[in-house]
Motif scaffolding. Structure first.
Motif, PDB file in Angstrom:
ATOM      1  N   LEU A 130      -0.342  20.366  37.565  1.00  0.00           N
ATOM      2  CA  LEU A 130      -0.264  20.147  39.492  1.00  0.00           C
ATOM      3  C   LEU A 130      -0.609  20.861  40.193  1.00  0.00           C
ATOM      4  CD1 LEU A 130      -0.025  16.003  38.902  1.00  0.00           C
ATOM      5  CD2 LEU A 130       2.005  17.665  37.196  1.00  0.00           C
ATOM      6  N   ALA A 178      16.200  21.150  42.829  1.00  0.00           N
ATOM      7  CA  ALA A 178      15.119  21.650  42.737  1.00  0.00           C
ATOM      8  C   ALA A 178      14.085  22.454  43.712  1.00  0.00           C
ATOM      9  CB  ALA A 178      14.797  20.109  40.999  1.00  0.00           C
ATOM     10  N   LEU A 181      14.387  25.385  44.416  1.00  0.00           N
ATOM     11  CA  LEU A 181      13.876  26.101  43.602  1.00  0.00           C
ATOM     12  C   LEU A 181      12.692  26.324  43.878  1.00  0.00           C
ATOM     13  CD1 LEU A 181      14.759  27.577  40.123  1.00  0.00           C
ATOM     14  CD2 LEU A 181      13.015  25.085  40.049  1.00  0.00           C
ATOM     15  N   ASN A 195      12.004  17.742  29.529  1.00  0.00           N
ATOM     16  CA  ASN A 195      12.705  15.921  30.474  1.00  0.00           C
ATOM     17  C   ASN A 195      12.324  15.882  28.642  1.00  0.00           C
ATOM     18  OD1 ASN A 195      14.191  14.147  31.375  1.00  0.00           O
ATOM     19  ND2 ASN A 195      11.436  14.540  33.171  1.00  0.00           N
TER      20      ASN A 195
HETATM   21  C1  HEM Z   1      12.809  21.665  38.260  1.00  0.00           C
HETATM   22  C2  HEM Z   1      11.840  20.668  38.803  1.00  0.00           C
HETATM   23  C3  HEM Z   1      12.322  19.788  38.462  1.00  0.00           C
HETATM   24  C4  HEM Z   1      13.371  18.957  38.074  1.00  0.00           C
HETATM   25  C5  HEM Z   1      14.486  19.217  38.043  1.00  0.00           C
HETATM   26  C6  HEM Z   1      12.307  17.856  37.939  1.00  0.00           C
HETATM   27  C7  HEM Z   1      13.520  16.125  37.564  1.00  0.00           C
HETATM   28  C8  HEM Z   1      12.652  15.032  37.273  1.00  0.00           C
HETATM   29  C9  HEM Z   1      13.760  14.207  36.420  1.00  0.00           C
HETATM   30  C10 HEM Z   1      15.958  14.385  36.597  1.00  0.00           C
HETATM   31  C11 HEM Z   1      13.813  12.938  36.613  1.00  0.00           C
HETATM   32  C12 HEM Z   1      13.719  11.317  36.886  1.00  0.00           C
HETATM   33  C13 HEM Z   1      13.184  11.301  35.531  1.00  0.00           C
HETATM   34  C14 HEM Z   1      14.114  11.365  33.738  1.00  0.00           C
HETATM   35  O1  HEM Z   1      14.440  12.480  33.796  1.00  0.00           O
HETATM   36  O2  HEM Z   1      13.064  11.212  33.052  1.00  0.00           O
HETATM   37  C15 HEM Z   1      11.978  13.656  36.972  1.00  0.00           C
HETATM   38  C16 HEM Z   1      10.623  12.365  37.533  1.00  0.00           C
HETATM   39  C17 HEM Z   1       9.226  12.755  37.667  1.00  0.00           C
HETATM   40  N1  HEM Z   1       8.991  14.145  38.260  1.00  0.00           N
HETATM   41 FE1  HEM Z   1      10.270  15.710  38.372  1.00  0.00          FE
HETATM   42  N2  HEM Z   1      11.662  17.385  38.581  1.00  0.00           N
HETATM   43  C18 HEM Z   1      11.295  18.421  38.759  1.00  0.00           C
HETATM   44  C19 HEM Z   1       9.853  19.237  39.202  1.00  0.00           C
HETATM   45  C20 HEM Z   1       8.617  18.488  39.467  1.00  0.00           C
HETATM   46  C21 HEM Z   1       7.656  17.817  40.091  1.00  0.00           C
HETATM   47  C22 HEM Z   1       7.417  19.894  40.366  1.00  0.00           C
HETATM   48  C23 HEM Z   1       7.304  17.357  40.288  1.00  0.00           C
HETATM   49  C24 HEM Z   1       5.700  17.095  40.733  1.00  0.00           C
HETATM   50  C25 HEM Z   1       4.193  16.165  40.670  1.00  0.00           C
HETATM   51  C26 HEM Z   1       7.615  15.512  39.151  1.00  0.00           C
HETATM   52  C27 HEM Z   1       7.265  15.210  39.323  1.00  0.00           C
HETATM   53  C28 HEM Z   1       8.732  13.696  38.982  1.00  0.00           C
HETATM   54  C29 HEM Z   1       7.359  12.411  39.490  1.00  0.00           C
HETATM   55  C30 HEM Z   1       6.128  11.931  39.593  1.00  0.00           C
HETATM   56  C31 HEM Z   1       8.500  11.520  37.973  1.00  0.00           C
HETATM   57  C32 HEM Z   1       8.825   9.792  38.566  1.00  0.00           C
HETATM   58  C33 HEM Z   1       9.036   9.477  39.479  1.00  0.00           C
HETATM   59  C34 HEM Z   1       8.984   8.270  39.894  1.00  0.00           C
HETATM   60  O3  HEM Z   1       9.985   7.213  38.957  1.00  0.00           O
HETATM   61  O4  HEM Z   1       8.195   7.918  40.559  1.00  0.00           O
HETATM   62  N3  HEM Z   1       8.911  17.160  38.904  1.00  0.00           N
HETATM   63  N4  HEM Z   1      11.873  14.665  37.927  1.00  0.00           N
END
Ligand code: HEM
Length: 316
Positions: A130, A178, A181, A195
């Protein structure tokens, strides 16, 4: 299936970002025994549903070329037996010995590749890729074949905070950290995190269009998910995520490598796995277990882990 290369379960649920700098000897992209199968699956999906798994907004071309260049350099550096990459002025030569493919590329020239650069390079690596740009860190391009409950149609063009908006307030502080960051990440200093989830399927493509089928399968499977069966029926799904600022475009490359293993297989190879999983599941907020889709089978899962995680008393 193979033992997971990472096992992000410790003493308790981690509500922190869990990011760390990528070490100088650690690869940005990882190649494992699943390489051929996963590339074949990606290519099949991209042909089956054109425009769903790979998309790019106008203006993201420089970031796409930069990402492709970095990825080829990294693959050739860390896996020299499998890949080589030479660059002379704007003429690039990429050789993928695992697939028996060689590609001559006129860099930064539209039409030089059979598809747009992030889609093409995404077909050479197991990672989903991405690209995020601008002060509010918007998703501008990507190839996402193994999405976990989401797809590009839903998120392209959205800023980082909005991409995560539906997530439970429990993780709001983590998401704020985040966001900062991402805004402050210096060029070339990759950070990574893991994750985790537990699934009733080992299908790699869990993108949004698959969810109705996957939810239907889960409903059918639920009555059969007992402490006796969950070890064979459930899978641990891990994402190794990397974030890299690209120096010229200023965009961020977000790579996601998905690994999975059958729960029983992981437990048989990793003696403390049951105890560590229990620690984390017992301290994960219920809303987070709901969000991750674990709640429907939490009870048999916990009972199975309690049994498996009990200290083994030597016989005799
Ligand atoms: C340090 C960076 C990031 C952190 C700490 C973070 C953290 C999280 C957390 C805690 C979740 C919840 C799901 C789980 O824990 O299983 C999540 C979901 C998700 N993350 Fe991130 N994330 C980061 C970066 C990104 C980036 C750069 C993207 C770019 C596309 C992204 C896209 C998503 C998406 C699409 C979901 C699912 C959201 C939904 O339910 O629609 N994440 N992320």
């Amino acid at each position: 299936m193979c033992m997971l290369p990472y096992f992000p379960f410790g003493d308790r649920f981690n509500d922190k970002m869990g990011t760390a700098p990528l070490g100088p000897t650690e690869p940005l992209l990882e190649v494992d025994t699943q390489y051929r199968a996963e590339i074949a699956l990606k290519r099949q999906l991209l042909v089956a549903v054109p425009g769903y798994y790979a998309q790019a907004l106008p203006g993201s071309e420089l970031a796409q070329w930069e990402a492709a260049e970095l990825i080829m350099q990294q693959m050739a550096r860390y896996y020299p037996d499998s890949f080589s990459f030479s660059q002379q002025a704007g003429q690039w030569l990429w050789s993928n010995r695992i697939l028996g493919e060689a590609t001559a590329i006129r860099s930064h020239e539209e039409g030089s590749l059979p598809t747009f650069p992030i889609d093409w390079i995404g077909q050479q690596v197991q990672e989903d890729l991405l690209l995020l740009s601008g002060q509010d860190v918007r998703l501008v391009a990507g190839q996402l074949c193994f999405g976990n409950g989401w797809c590009l149609d839903e998120k392209l063009g959205l800023p980082f905070w909005e991409i995560h908006a539906p997530i439970n307030p429990i993780v709001t502080p983590m998401m704020q950290a985040a966001g900062q960051l991402m805004q402050r990440l210096p060029a070339g200093r990759t950070v990574w995190r893991l994750n985790w989830s537990i699934k009733a399927s080992n299908q790699l493509d869990m993108s949004s269009r698959r969810m109705p089928d996957l939810n239907g399968q889960l409903q059918q499977l639920l009555p059969a998910l007992t402490p006796e069966t969950v070890g064979d029926q459930l899978f641990i799904r891990i994402e190794r995520q990397t974030l890299t600022r690209l120096p010229r475009s200023g965009s961020i490359l977000f790579g996601i490598h998905t690994y999975q293993n059958r729960l029983a297989d992981e437990l048989s190879e990793r003696p403390d796995a049951a105890r560590r999983l229990l620690n984390v599941l017992n301290t994960t907020p219920p809303a987070m277990l709901d969000y991750k889709g674990i709640s429907p089978f939490l009870e048999p899962l916990i009972r199975f882990l309690e049994r498996d995680g009990r200290p083994k008393i030597p016989m005799g």
